[in-house]
Design a protein around this motif. Structure first.
Motif, PDB file in Angstrom:
ATOM      1  N   GLY A  83       0.762  -1.240   0.000  1.00 23.71           N
ATOM      2  CA  GLY A  83       0.000   0.000   0.000  1.00 23.71           C
ATOM      3  C   GLY A  83       0.795   1.295   0.000  1.00 23.71           C
ATOM      4  N   LEU A 122      -0.526 -15.928   0.948  1.00 20.40           N
ATOM      5  CA  LEU A 122      -1.571 -15.944  -0.073  1.00 20.40           C
ATOM      6  C   LEU A 122      -1.165 -15.095  -1.259  1.00 20.40           C
ATOM      7  CD1 LEU A 122      -4.219 -15.347   2.624  1.00 20.40           C
ATOM      8  CD2 LEU A 122      -4.358 -17.276   1.049  1.00 20.40           C
ATOM      9  N   PHE A 125      -3.990 -11.097  -0.370  1.00 19.90           N
ATOM     10  CA  PHE A 125      -4.096 -10.997   1.082  1.00 19.90           C
ATOM     11  C   PHE A 125      -4.496  -9.565   1.400  1.00 19.90           C
ATOM     12  CE2 PHE A 125      -0.099  -8.651   1.624  1.00 19.90           C
ATOM     13  CZ  PHE A 125       0.509  -8.914   0.409  1.00 19.90           C
ATOM     14  N   GLN A 127      -4.073  -6.048   3.844  1.00 18.49           N
ATOM     15  CA  GLN A 127      -3.241  -5.291   4.784  1.00 18.49           C
ATOM     16  C   GLN A 127      -4.061  -4.169   5.401  1.00 18.49           C
ATOM     17  OE1 GLN A 127       0.245  -3.754   2.756  1.00 18.49           O
ATOM     18  NE2 GLN A 127       1.406  -5.629   3.108  1.00 18.49           N
ATOM     19  N   GLU A 131       0.549   5.374   7.212  1.00 22.63           N
ATOM     20  CA  GLU A 131       1.722   6.086   6.704  1.00 22.63           C
ATOM     21  C   GLU A 131       1.673   7.515   7.241  1.00 22.63           C
ATOM     22  OE1 GLU A 131       3.613   4.056   4.985  1.00 22.63           O
ATOM     23  OE2 GLU A 131       2.167   2.617   4.178  1.00 22.63           O
ATOM     24  N   ARG A 258      14.821  -5.590   5.387  1.00 17.18           N
ATOM     25  CA  ARG A 258      13.466  -5.690   4.867  1.00 17.18           C
ATOM     26  C   ARG A 258      13.497  -6.058   3.388  1.00 17.18           C
ATOM     27  NH1 ARG A 258       9.898  -6.537   6.380  1.00 17.18           N
ATOM     28  NH2 ARG A 258       8.414  -5.046   5.616  1.00 17.18           N
ATOM     29  N   TYR A 262      12.900   0.611  -0.142  1.00 15.43           N
ATOM     30  CA  TYR A 262      12.754   2.028   0.186  1.00 15.43           C
ATOM     31  C   TYR A 262      13.118   2.409   1.617  1.00 15.43           C
ATOM     32  CZ  TYR A 262       7.830   0.448   1.185  1.00 15.43           C
ATOM     33  OH  TYR A 262       6.696  -0.202   1.603  1.00 15.43           O
ATOM     34  N   LEU A 281       3.972 -10.837  11.281  1.00 19.62           N
ATOM     35  CA  LEU A 281       2.588 -10.428  11.417  1.00 19.62           C
ATOM     36  C   LEU A 281       2.399  -9.019  10.859  1.00 19.62           C
ATOM     37  CD1 LEU A 281      -0.172 -10.697  12.796  1.00 19.62           C
ATOM     38  CD2 LEU A 281       0.918 -10.131  14.959  1.00 19.62           C
ATOM     39  N   ALA A 282       3.426  -8.211  11.038  1.00 22.03           N
ATOM     40  CA  ALA A 282       3.365  -6.811  10.581  1.00 22.03           C
ATOM     41  C   ALA A 282       4.794  -6.322  10.406  1.00 22.03           C
ATOM     42  CB  ALA A 282       2.655  -5.954  11.616  1.00 22.03           C
ATOM     43  N   ALA A 283       4.954  -5.278   9.603  1.00 18.17           N
ATOM     44  CA  ALA A 283       6.291  -4.750   9.392  1.00 18.17           C
ATOM     45  C   ALA A 283       6.207  -3.325   8.876  1.00 18.17           C
ATOM     46  CB  ALA A 283       7.038  -5.619   8.387  1.00 18.17           C
ATOM     47  N   GLY A 284       7.299  -2.626   9.027  1.00 19.32           N
ATOM     48  CA  GLY A 284       7.322  -1.266   8.503  1.00 19.32           C
ATOM     49  C   GLY A 284       8.632  -0.584   8.799  1.00 19.32           C
ATOM     50  N   TYR A 287      11.036   5.653   5.515  1.00 13.71           N
ATOM     51  CA  TYR A 287      11.467   5.665   4.102  1.00 13.71           C
ATOM     52  C   TYR A 287      11.664   7.120   3.676  1.00 13.71           C
ATOM     53  CZ  TYR A 287       6.318   5.803   3.790  1.00 13.71           C
ATOM     54  OH  TYR A 287       4.996   6.102   3.980  1.00 13.71           O
ATOM     55  N   PHE A 304       3.639   1.417   8.571  1.00 13.41           N
ATOM     56  CA  PHE A 304       3.649  -0.042   8.761  1.00 13.41           C
ATOM     57  C   PHE A 304       2.447  -0.651   8.064  1.00 13.41           C
ATOM     58  CE2 PHE A 304       1.002   1.233  12.469  1.00 13.41           C
ATOM     59  CZ  PHE A 304      -0.118   0.435  12.252  1.00 13.41           C
ATOM     60  N   VAL A 306      -0.012  -4.355   8.573  1.00 12.86           N
ATOM     61  CA  VAL A 306      -0.294  -5.628   9.254  1.00 12.86           C
ATOM     62  C   VAL A 306      -0.964  -6.545   8.238  1.00 12.86           C
ATOM     63  CG1 VAL A 306      -1.540  -6.708  11.177  1.00 12.86           C
ATOM     64  CG2 VAL A 306      -0.940  -4.292  11.307  1.00 12.86           C
TER      65      VAL A 306
HETATM   66  P1  HAM Z   1       5.661  -6.233   3.973  1.00 10.75           P
HETATM   67  O1  HAM Z   1       6.600  -6.711   5.037  1.00 10.75           O
HETATM   68  O2  HAM Z   1       5.981  -6.655   2.596  1.00 10.75           O
HETATM   69  O3  HAM Z   1       5.621  -4.673   4.087  1.00 10.75           O
HETATM   70  O4  HAM Z   1       4.192  -6.705   4.313  1.00 10.75           O
HETATM   71  C1  HAM Z   1       3.577  -6.378   5.526  1.00 10.75           C
HETATM   72  C2  HAM Z   1       2.772  -7.547   6.069  1.00 10.75           C
HETATM   73  O5  HAM Z   1       1.864  -8.030   5.075  1.00 10.75           O
HETATM   74  C3  HAM Z   1       3.610  -8.774   6.408  1.00 10.75           C
HETATM   75  O6  HAM Z   1       4.206  -8.651   7.690  1.00 10.75           O
HETATM   76  C4  HAM Z   1       2.570  -9.881   6.370  1.00 10.75           C
HETATM   77  O7  HAM Z   1       1.834  -9.928   7.581  1.00 10.75           O
HETATM   78  C5  HAM Z   1       1.650  -9.432   5.256  1.00 10.75           C
HETATM   79  N1  HAM Z   1       1.953 -10.156   4.011  1.00 10.75           N
HETATM   80  C6  HAM Z   1       2.911  -9.866   3.095  1.00 10.75           C
HETATM   81  N2  HAM Z   1       2.889 -10.754   2.081  1.00 10.75           N
HETATM   82  C7  HAM Z   1       1.880 -11.614   2.360  1.00 10.75           C
HETATM   83  C8  HAM Z   1       1.333 -12.766   1.691  1.00 10.75           C
HETATM   84  N3  HAM Z   1       1.800 -13.189   0.516  1.00 10.75           N
HETATM   85  N4  HAM Z   1       0.315 -13.421   2.282  1.00 10.75           N
HETATM   86  C9  HAM Z   1      -0.202 -13.008   3.470  1.00 10.75           C
HETATM   87  N5  HAM Z   1       0.258 -11.923   4.130  1.00 10.75           N
HETATM   88  C10 HAM Z   1       1.288 -11.246   3.594  1.00 10.75           C
HETATM   89  C11 HAM Z   1       4.875  -3.857   3.299  1.00 10.75           C
HETATM   90  O8  HAM Z   1       4.034  -4.236   2.533  1.00 10.75           O
HETATM   91  C12 HAM Z   1       5.135  -2.378   3.529  1.00 10.75           C
HETATM   92  N6  HAM Z   1       4.296  -1.606   2.597  1.00 10.75           N
HETATM   93  C13 HAM Z   1       4.862  -2.000   4.972  1.00 10.75           C
HETATM   94  C14 HAM Z   1       5.102  -0.539   5.211  1.00 10.75           C
HETATM   95  C15 HAM Z   1       4.167   0.429   5.300  1.00 10.75           C
HETATM   96  N7  HAM Z   1       6.283   0.022   5.344  1.00 10.75           N
HETATM   97  C16 HAM Z   1       6.123   1.335   5.510  1.00 10.75           C
HETATM   98  N8  HAM Z   1       4.873   1.587   5.468  1.00 10.75           N
END
Ligand code: HAM
Length: 421
Positions: A83, A122, A125, A127, A131, A258, A262, A281-284, A287, A304, A306
């Motif tokens: 996102g 998946l 999925f 989120q 931000e 990560r 970015y 479970l979540a990350a961020g 950037y 982040f 979730v």
């Molecule tokens: P990301 O670590 O790629 O970060 O994804 C965040 C969360 O999305 C993961 O911790 C996980 O829970 C869920 N997720 C990712 N891929 C999958 C999948 N294939 N199936 C199920 N759940 C999944 C981001 O997307 C960044 N945009 C986070 C962020 C926001 N950083 C800064 N702002």
């Protein structure tokens, strides 16, 4: 006739899962609202180039996982894999950078990555993310992490762990990358095939490798701290102090990197033991170059996301799956006049906020009773032409099994009164 099936890695969401989605979304809206975030919904489809530029051309997401295609106007588009890129695009396109500088957004919605499906992984999925755009403050990093843990606590997640690291600036990372290359190159044979490839393309990602045989080599690699300047170290120290002040528990993990390019300075990940191998479970993180690299002026940001499916996996299963809907009414009918009257009563109750139902196909009494019980309606009213004439009918409480003779208008009055509970 062949029936269609959903594609691998795609899910139908219904029943408990649908209720779980709605419940976590409601908590998210409340918690993020108290932290000053406003909702934004960006399109599911964007120009592919937005993601390539934002996430990094060499990342797995861009290289292997994006659903991309040419649309009918020959524009190369992609289903959003995350996102953040879309929110930054929207922030710039709608001039938030010029009109208000700092903008705090949250979003909920589907994301798409063509990964190998497995438990917790998946292809479509969902989120829930936030931000904060246009801020360099380390307190914004701490506030964002605190917002995440407050949300997780409010939704009932227990036993999660917050891991924190400092990835420094792009300049610091360049030196760090060179040092990593020098370190790993002579140990190439001890690395898995993926890491050999990462050594050429994105050496940083080796640190994140979960393959057992790679771990000892990784744990002896030079940590990033030696490459950070005072400004980066001070920023990180302030984030840690502010997290302490907010009462957030975290563990520092010097080898956490990560999957998206970015990030700068603060990065974090929330893991949960209930998730197995896909334990994020979540990350961020922060950037600081993304706004600029998408055409804005230099300004920092942090956020982040979730994973909603993973979050639901961590929450205790709903206890009340087969509970009756409190104060709900099902009218079982017998005869055409009773059917018409029941239709009127059900409409009136619904209009007044009472959960009410009847069987529109007017099957046998027995099958209507079974249907009412299956749908878990608490009270069943049996209404036939006789009851209609006399105004006396039976009210059955399916929870207790108790059946009572009652006046029909009395039952309706009782039902209408429940809406104020
Ligand atoms: P990301 O670590 O790629 O970060 O994804 C965040 C969360 O999305 C993961 O911790 C996980 O829970 C869920 N997720 C990712 N891929 C999958 C999948 N294939 N199936 C199920 N759940 C999944 C981001 O997307 C960044 N945009 C986070 C962020 C926001 N950083 C800064 N702002």
């Amino acid at each position: 006739m062949t029936r269609f099936q959903r594609l691998r890695g795609f899910q139908d969401i219904y029943g408990n899962d649908a209720r779980g989605f709605a419940a976590v979304a409601a908590v998210a809206r409340t918690v993020f609202g108290t932290f000053g975030f406003e909702e934004i919904a960006t399109p599911v489809v964007e120009e592919k180039e937005l993601f390539t530029r934002a996430l990094g051309a060499e990342t797995d997401v861009v290289q292997k996982e994006m659903y991309e295609f040419e649309d009918r106007s020959k524009i190369r588009v992609a289903l959003r894999p995350e996102g953040t890129a879309g929110v930054v695009r929207a922030y710039l396109e709608n001039n938030f950078d010029k009109t208000q500088g700092l903008a705090k957004f949250y979003y909920l919605g589907p994301m798409f990555r063509s990964e190998r499906p497995q438990a917790g992984r998946l292809r479509q999925f969902h989120q829930i993310g936030v931000e904060q755009l246009g801020t360099d403050s380390p307190y914004a990093d701490a506030e964002t992490i605190h917002c995440l843990t407050t949300f997780l606590d409010a939704v009932g997640a227990r036993g999660y762990e917050v891991k924190l690291n400092n990835l420094g600036t792009l300049e610091e990372r360049r030196h760090f990358k060179e040092a990593l290359k020098e370190y790993f190159e002579p140990k190439k044979n001890k690395l898995c095939d993926d890491c050999k490839h990462r050594l050429e393309k994105n050496v940083f990602r080796i640190l994140d490798c979960k393959v057992e045989s790679c771990r000892p080599v990784i744990l002896k690699s030079p940590p990033i701290h030696g490459f950070l300047n005072q400004e980066s170290k001070d920023h990180y120290k302030k984030v840690c102090d502010a997290l302490d002040a907010a009462g957030v528990h975290y563990a520092q993990d010097a080898y956490m990197v990560r999957g998206l390019d970015y990030y700068t300075k603060t990065v974090f990940e929330i893991s949960h033991p209930g998730l197995g191998s896909q334990d994020a479970l979540a990350a961020g993180g922060r950037y600081d170059h993304l706004i600029e690299s998408l055409g804005g002026s230099a300004a920092g940001a942090v956020g982040f996301a979730v994973g909603v499916e993973r979050l639901l996996m961590c929450l205790a299963p709903e206890k009340a799956t087969d509970a009756y809907h409190e104060d709900s009414y099902f009218i079982v009918t017998h005869g055409a006049a009773a059917f018409n009257e029941a239709f009127k009563i059900v409409s009136q109750l619904r209009k007044n906020g009472v959960l009410a139902e009847m069987d529109l196909s007017a099957k046998s009494l027995k099958s209507q009773m079974r249907f009412a019980d299956k749908l878990k309606y608490q009270y069943v009213i049996v209404l036939g032409d006789n009851e209609l004439q006399s105004g006396d009918c039976k009210l059955k409480d399916m929870k207790t099994g108790l059946e009572q003779p009652r006046r029909l208008d009395g039952i309706i009055a009782q039902a209408l009164a429940t809406q104020f509970k």
